[in-house]
Each structure stands twice: as C-alpha cells, then as structure tokens.
Design a protein around this motif. Structure first.
Motif, PDB file in Angstrom:
ATOM      1  N   SER A 381       0.809  -1.229   0.000  1.00  0.00           N
ATOM      2  CA  SER A 381       0.000   0.000   0.000  1.00  0.00           C
ATOM      3  C   SER A 381       0.836   1.270   0.000  1.00  0.00           C
ATOM      4  CB  SER A 381      -0.954   0.009   1.209  1.00  0.00           C
ATOM      5  OG  SER A 381      -1.891  -1.043   1.111  1.00  0.00           O
ATOM      6  N   GLY A 382       2.134   1.143  -0.280  1.00  0.00           N
ATOM      7  CA  GLY A 382       2.998   2.320  -0.264  1.00  0.00           C
ATOM      8  C   GLY A 382       3.468   2.711   1.125  1.00  0.00           C
ATOM      9  N   ALA A 383       3.280   1.822   2.109  1.00  0.00           N
ATOM     10  CA  ALA A 383       3.773   2.109   3.464  1.00  0.00           C
ATOM     11  C   ALA A 383       5.297   2.167   3.463  1.00  0.00           C
ATOM     12  CB  ALA A 383       3.288   1.040   4.438  1.00  0.00           C
ATOM     13  N   ILE A 384       5.849   2.941   4.389  1.00  0.00           N
ATOM     14  CA  ILE A 384       7.301   3.119   4.457  1.00  0.00           C
ATOM     15  C   ILE A 384       7.876   2.167   5.497  1.00  0.00           C
ATOM     16  CG2 ILE A 384       9.171   4.755   4.885  1.00  0.00           C
ATOM     17  CD1 ILE A 384       7.176   6.993   4.107  1.00  0.00           C
ATOM     18  N   PHE A 385       8.768   1.285   5.062  1.00  0.00           N
ATOM     19  CA  PHE A 385       9.433   0.308   5.915  1.00  0.00           C
ATOM     20  C   PHE A 385      10.863   0.787   6.205  1.00  0.00           C
ATOM     21  CE2 PHE A 385       5.872  -2.008   4.427  1.00  0.00           C
ATOM     22  CZ  PHE A 385       5.705  -3.152   5.209  1.00  0.00           C
ATOM     23  N   PRO A 386      11.584   0.110   7.102  1.00  0.00           N
ATOM     24  CA  PRO A 386      12.967   0.534   7.375  1.00  0.00           C
ATOM     25  C   PRO A 386      13.840   0.600   6.125  1.00  0.00           C
ATOM     26  CG  PRO A 386      12.234  -0.970   9.092  1.00  0.00           C
ATOM     27  CD  PRO A 386      11.141  -0.942   8.059  1.00  0.00           C
ATOM     28  N   ASP A 387      13.768  -0.424   5.274  1.00  0.00           N
ATOM     29  CA  ASP A 387      14.601  -0.424   4.067  1.00  0.00           C
ATOM     30  C   ASP A 387      14.206   0.702   3.104  1.00  0.00           C
ATOM     31  OD1 ASP A 387      16.217  -2.490   4.826  1.00  0.00           O
ATOM     32  OD2 ASP A 387      15.203  -4.025   3.635  1.00  0.00           O
ATOM     33  N   SER A 388      12.898   0.909   2.932  1.00  0.00           N
ATOM     34  CA  SER A 388      12.487   1.967   1.996  1.00  0.00           C
ATOM     35  C   SER A 388      12.817   3.346   2.545  1.00  0.00           C
ATOM     36  CB  SER A 388      11.006   1.845   1.653  1.00  0.00           C
ATOM     37  OG  SER A 388      10.200   1.645   2.775  1.00  0.00           O
ATOM     38  N   ALA A 389      12.804   3.488   3.878  1.00  0.00           N
ATOM     39  CA  ALA A 389      13.213   4.768   4.465  1.00  0.00           C
ATOM     40  C   ALA A 389      14.678   5.055   4.157  1.00  0.00           C
ATOM     41  CB  ALA A 389      12.984   4.746   5.975  1.00  0.00           C
ATOM     42  N   GLU A 390      15.508   4.024   4.298  1.00  0.00           N
ATOM     43  CA  GLU A 390      16.936   4.213   4.017  1.00  0.00           C
ATOM     44  C   GLU A 390      17.176   4.447   2.525  1.00  0.00           C
ATOM     45  OE1 GLU A 390      20.315   2.934   6.786  1.00  0.00           O
ATOM     46  OE2 GLU A 390      19.685   1.167   5.683  1.00  0.00           O
ATOM     47  N   LYS A 391      16.430   3.731   1.697  1.00  0.00           N
ATOM     48  CA  LYS A 391      16.522   3.919   0.254  1.00  0.00           C
ATOM     49  C   LYS A 391      16.157   5.351  -0.127  1.00  0.00           C
ATOM     50  CE  LYS A 391      14.159   2.199  -3.955  1.00  0.00           C
ATOM     51  NZ  LYS A 391      13.230   1.146  -4.456  1.00  0.00           N
ATOM     52  N   GLY A 392      15.061   5.850   0.411  1.00  0.00           N
ATOM     53  CA  GLY A 392      14.639   7.212   0.110  1.00  0.00           C
ATOM     54  C   GLY A 392      15.632   8.241   0.599  1.00  0.00           C
ATOM     55  N   ALA A 393      16.159   8.024   1.809  1.00  0.00           N
ATOM     56  CA  ALA A 393      17.114   8.972   2.379  1.00  0.00           C
ATOM     57  C   ALA A 393      18.360   9.095   1.512  1.00  0.00           C
ATOM     58  CB  ALA A 393      17.501   8.531   3.793  1.00  0.00           C
ATOM     59  N   GLY A 394      18.916   7.953   1.109  1.00  0.00           N
ATOM     60  CA  GLY A 394      20.126   7.982   0.290  1.00  0.00           C
ATOM     61  C   GLY A 394      19.900   8.640  -1.059  1.00  0.00           C
ATOM     62  N   PHE A 395      18.752   8.361  -1.663  1.00  0.00           N
ATOM     63  CA  PHE A 395      18.464   8.949  -2.971  1.00  0.00           C
ATOM     64  C   PHE A 395      18.311  10.464  -2.873  1.00  0.00           C
ATOM     65  CE2 PHE A 395      15.414  10.359  -6.204  1.00  0.00           C
ATOM     66  CZ  PHE A 395      16.081   9.963  -7.352  1.00  0.00           C
ATOM     67  N   VAL A 396      17.545  10.922  -1.895  1.00  0.00           N
ATOM     68  CA  VAL A 396      17.327  12.364  -1.719  1.00  0.00           C
ATOM     69  C   VAL A 396      18.654  13.066  -1.445  1.00  0.00           C
ATOM     70  CG1 VAL A 396      16.299  14.094  -0.186  1.00  0.00           C
ATOM     71  CG2 VAL A 396      14.925  12.164  -1.002  1.00  0.00           C
ATOM     72  N   TRP A 397      19.461  12.478  -0.596  1.00  0.00           N
ATOM     73  CA  TRP A 397      20.733  13.093  -0.199  1.00  0.00           C
ATOM     74  C   TRP A 397      21.672  13.223  -1.397  1.00  0.00           C
ATOM     75  CZ3 TRP A 397      20.852  15.963   3.707  1.00  0.00           C
ATOM     76  CH2 TRP A 397      22.006  16.276   4.410  1.00  0.00           C
ATOM     77  N   THR A 398      21.688  12.195  -2.250  1.00  0.00           N
ATOM     78  CA  THR A 398      22.554  12.234  -3.430  1.00  0.00           C
ATOM     79  C   THR A 398      22.058  13.263  -4.436  1.00  0.00           C
ATOM     80  OG1 THR A 398      23.096   9.899  -3.089  1.00  0.00           O
ATOM     81  CG2 THR A 398      23.619  10.838  -5.234  1.00  0.00           C
ATOM     82  N   CYS A 399      20.743  13.317  -4.658  1.00  0.00           N
ATOM     83  CA  CYS A 399      20.197  14.333  -5.567  1.00  0.00           C
ATOM     84  C   CYS A 399      20.533  15.736  -5.072  1.00  0.00           C
ATOM     85  CB  CYS A 399      18.681  14.181  -5.693  1.00  0.00           C
ATOM     86  SG  CYS A 399      18.166  12.796  -6.740  1.00  0.00           S
TER      87      CYS A 399
END
Length: 566
Positions: A381-399
């Motif tokens: 359902s698009g919920a944010i899990f520990p792995d997806s939180a880390e994935k999102g954080a790294g992507f945003v930080w690099t951009c």
C-alpha cells in the motif's frame, strides 16, 4: 626557413620538396624559385604523419605497445574462461575516446608480469564530456592492488576533483596483492599514503564530483569498500560479487558453507542489502548504462545539469486522474503516473528490486533532470518500511549533493507499524528519510496524489518540510490516519458494545463524517496545500514550477554538520 633554388619546378614537385625538408629540418620551409615565386606547405598545413622517428623513440613505442597488451597469456586465458572482456576493450565500449593515460610504465621491468601494475588510470570522453577513470586489469595478478596501482588511483581521484569531473571506477579486483616479493614485502596498504588513502579520498570527495562504480568480478575484504563508496553502483550478473570476506574465510570463521553468489552476488545486493543501484545482464549493457546515467549528472556539484531537447511523456498526461483509484486502499502501479509526467524514454530507475514500496529514479521533465521519489501503492500500500526509508534517504541526499531537483509523489498510509519493523529500526532509519528531505535545498515539490497519512508525509516533503510547493490532486486525503483507523481509535469502546448491525451502520456513518472532515477542498481553502489542481494539469504545472526555481539559492546554516548520518 626560406630556401632559394634555380629553375622552375612544377607545383606538385615543389610542394613535395617543401614537405620533405620541413620534416627533415623539423621547422616550416618556404621555397623561392628562380623567378621569385614563393611556395609554402600545402593549404591544409604540413603533413607530419611521416615525421622522422629516432631509434630511441621507436624502442619506447614498442615498450608501450607491449604494456598495452596487458598481463601474461594465462591472464588472458582466465578472463576468456570467465566470460570477461579485456579491460581495454571494456574501456573502448564505454568511452568515445581515451584522451590519455597516466602511469603506463608503473612497475616496468618488475618480473615482466606487472604491466601498469594492473591498474589503468586516465581521462576519456563520453558524449563530449570529460570523465576520469580507474580500471583494474584482471590479466595482471587477477586485478589485485599493488603499490603503484594504488598510487595511480589516488592521484587520479585527486586530480579529478581538481578538474571538476566525474570519476568512473571499473572494478575487477581480488583485493590487496599479497606478495613476499622483496619490492612488496611489508606493504600492508595501511600507511598514510597507500591503500587506505583510496577510501579516504572517496569519502572526502563524496558530493564533490559524481563517482560511478561498475563491478565486474568478486571483490573481497577491504577493497569491497571501493564499490560501496561510489555514489552509484552497477553490478554485472553472474561475474560480479562483493563481500567483507570470501566464502572460504566465512566457512573457516563461522562454519557456514556458502557460494560467492549466495554470499554477495548481484541478487543479494540488489534485493536485500540495497548496495547495488542496478544489476545488468552483461558488459555491453553495463557500458550503455554508464553512458545513460552520466546524462543525468553534472560534471561536479556546482556545475549545470546536462539538458536535452524536451519531449512529451510516453503516456497522455491528461489521462492521469483515471489512473488513481477512488478507494484509498486500492492498489495501482505508480509507474503509470510517472510515465504521464516525465519526458518519454527518460525514466532511469535506481534500486528497482530493493524495498519496492518506494520507487526512486532519475528522469527528465521538459528536458531537464529531476529525481522522482514515489510511494508504490502496488507494494504494501505504499507504506514506508525501514529499508524503503533508508533507500529514500540515500536517494534524496545524493540528488541534493548534485543539484538535482526533487519531485515527491505521495500516496502512503505512513510508516509501517509492528514489532518486526521496530526491530528493523523503523524510527532510526525513518529519521534519516525525514532528515534528508528536511535538509535538501534543491527545488523540491510535494505532490499528494491520494493518501497522505501520519508521519509519512513528513518524509515525502509535506507542507512543513520546506517544499517549494505542496500540490494536491482531487483524489488527495491529508490526515493523521485513514478513516477506518481513526474511527476505531475514537470510538473503540462504544463500537465494542454494539451488536453487529448497529456497529456496521455506526462505523460507516463515522467514516463518512471523517471523510468530510478531511475534504481536500476545505484543506485547500485554509492553505494546507499551495494549490489544488486537476490531475491532467500536473505535468504542465511541474514544468513551469521547475523552471521558476531553476536558480534557487542555497542557505548556509550556522553549524559544522547535522548529527544524523548517512
């Protein structure tokens, strides 16, 4: 030099004389005939291709030619057996041209089996852009890192940052070279200017210039930090892998019997560790992927982003609203939304197999690069899990490091709950996502496509987290929690005492009331969002808003750095 001759040679003969004399004397020559006519070199300049080459230079060229063939025959047999390309063929597939190399003669004369010390470093051109590279030669001691090879890589990285150009690392190494040769004896790669310096440089250069790694073989122990310190890592199926220790060492220490692919192959790092951004089937695809990825990245952190002529989306942006279901819990594929917003054939997804409930990738909108962060309702359902939180954080930080604007597509019930995610560090990793979003200073836009419940919208650049606009579609719902959860939380005791028929009617009535409370038009009326717009207008709105913020200024904060680590 001017040379006078008697008579009148024909023009072709005269020019031949001029060219031969110029080459012999190594300076321009002008011929003056008996009648005073002046004959110089051909109109397109002298032809230097047949210049005189001394024996000394010829010997050097032969040495270079030998070095460029790589390691001994058994090394070439080995890469053929493994299905790998020779490193110079690998470079030719990626680069349009190799401009120059450094350290070609490293370890020259040492046993004759260490040409270039197994490390090729230099500068090449890709689509007109200068790119620095370091590439292991697996035909030389299985690509192991020797003293001079490490020295070459260190110099290459430091010069790339000085020049403000990306670094491409083609990694095919078994790690530090272990040798009892007297020239290498005692070399632990631990002193101030040796192996550890490579990783130190990768750390301090992070965010200065893009660092792209392609892994072509098993990379073990300390040298496995080279690929994971890259901003982007591409792994090649079947032949690549990385781990902190080899399967043999793992079994000796832990008793676990495991293959390299099971321990640290592409499948592991693409789906479980999240270390690999992309897995490609072969070397040809790896070359194409590198070239494509560079098309979204600047030369350095403060350079302009590369642009291309705009193109319309592959799917009709006016049909966006029909993609998003009315029911907040009904799944759909967010890629169908992305395809209506970004330029056709520009979507470049990163970590597609890791934490798929969050989709991250690069794309172009109106010809300019953007980063897309999107909840995926088709997964959990698009919920944010520990792995997806880390994935999102790294992507945003690099951009943010490379000035790439961010578009968030928010459709999430929030952060996942339960004992499993608590043990997985949902709070610890969730804060990284929120922190990265809060601190990103590139243009960023939050688009609420449907549900935005709880703290999920914090990570997705909600109104309080510095977006340059919060845009809502008519399907949007902004609330602390969904209607069903809210009614249960507010009326749990009352509902428990009702019979089944009354309970159903009461719950439905209260959910309808809650829906009216979170009506997006009312929220837009109180400026909880910047703009409520028809879904079919979203693409055009993003084009104009990205253009308006193309020169957004960054703010210097009074601190050394934050305390949340990536």
């Amino acid at each position: 030099m001017k040379i006078e001759i008697g008579g009148e040679p024909d023009p072709e003969t005269a020019r031949a004389i001029v060219t031969a004399l110029s080459q012999h004397l190594d300076e321009p020559v002008e011929l003056i005939t008996g009648s005073g006519a002046r004959i110089g070199p051909p109109d397109d300049g002298p032809d230097w291709d047949e210049a005189v080459v001394t024996d000394r230079e010829a010997r050097l060229r032969e040495d270079i030619k030998e070095i460029l063939t790589g390691g001994p025959e058994r090394g070439h047999d080995k890469i053929a057996e493994l299905g790998k390309l020779f490193v110079r063929d690998r470079l030719d597939r990626i680069f349009d041209e190799i401009d120059y190399e450094d350290g070609t003669f490293a370890r020259y004369g040492d046993s004759g089996e260490l040409p270039a010390d197994g490390m090729i470093t230099g500068v090449g051109t890709i689509n007109g852009r200068t790119v620095f590279f370091a590439a292991n030669d697996y035909t030389v001691k299985a690509g192991s890192l020797g003293q001079m090879g490490v020295e070459k890589e260190i110099r290459l990285a430091e010069r790339a940052v000085e020049a403000g150009a990306p670094i491409l690392r083609l990694i095919d190494s078994t790690g530090a070279r272990l040798s009892l040769d007297e020239r290498d004896e005692g070399d632990t790669h631990m002193d101030r200017y040796r192996g550890g310096r490579m990783f130190y440089n990768q750390c301090i250069h992070s965010g200065q210039v893009p660092q792209i790694g392609v892994l072509y073989g098993p990379d073990i122990a300390g040298s496995a930090y080279t690929p994971v310190f890259c901003d982007y890592l591409i792994m090649v199926e079947e032949i690549s892998g990385m781990a902190i220790a080899s399967p043999r060492i793992v079994e000796a220490v832990t008793g676990e019997s495991i293959t390299m692919q099971e321990l640290g192959g592409p499948e592991v790092h693409a789906t479980e560790s999240g270390s690999a951004d992309l897995v490609v089937p072969d070397e040809e695809t790896a070359a194409t992927t590198v070239r494509d990825l560079l098309g979204y990245l600047p030369q350095s952190h403060d350079s302009e982003l590369p642009s291309r002529p705009p193109s319309p989306p592959s799917l009709n942006p006016k049909g966006l609203d029909q993609i998003i279901p009315d029911e907040p819990n009904e799944g759909y594929d967010v890629h169908r939304v992305i395809d209506r917003l970004v330029d056709a054939e520009s979507w470049f997804e990163l970590k597609p197999s890791f934490a798929p409930e969050l989709v991250t990738g690069l794309a172009r909108i109106d010809g300019r690069p953007v980063g897309i962060v999107a909840n995926q309702p088709a997964h959990n359902s698009g919920a944010i899990f520990p792995d997806s939180a880390e994935k999102g954080a790294g992507f945003v930080w690099t951009c943010d490091a490379f000035g790439i604007p961010l578009v968030y597509l928010c459709d999430t019930p929030g952060f996942m709950v339960g004992s499993a995610v608590e043990r997985g560090g949902i709070l610890q990793k969730g804060r990284k996502f929120i922190y990265a979003t809060s601190n990103a200073q590139v243009p960023k836009f939050c688009v609420i496509t449907r549900k935005a419940y709880g703290a999920g919208i914090y990570a997705m650049a909600g109104p309080s987290f510095g977006p340059d606009a919060t845009l809502a579609l008519p399907s949007a719902e902004i609330a602390v929690m969904g209607p069903e959860a809210a009614v249960n939380a507010l009326f749990a005791d009352q509902i428990e005492d009702m019979d089944a028929e009354d309970r159903e009617a009461f719950v439905e009535s209260m959910q309808d009331e809650y829906d009216r409370f979170i009506d997006i038009r009312k929220q837009a009326a109180t400026m909880q969002v910047d703009e409520l717009l028809p879904a079919g207008d979203l693409r055009d709105q993003l084009v104009e808003r990205l253009h308006a913020f193309r020169d957004k200024r960054r703010t210097t904060r009074d601190r050394y750095h934050g305390t949340v680590l990536f």
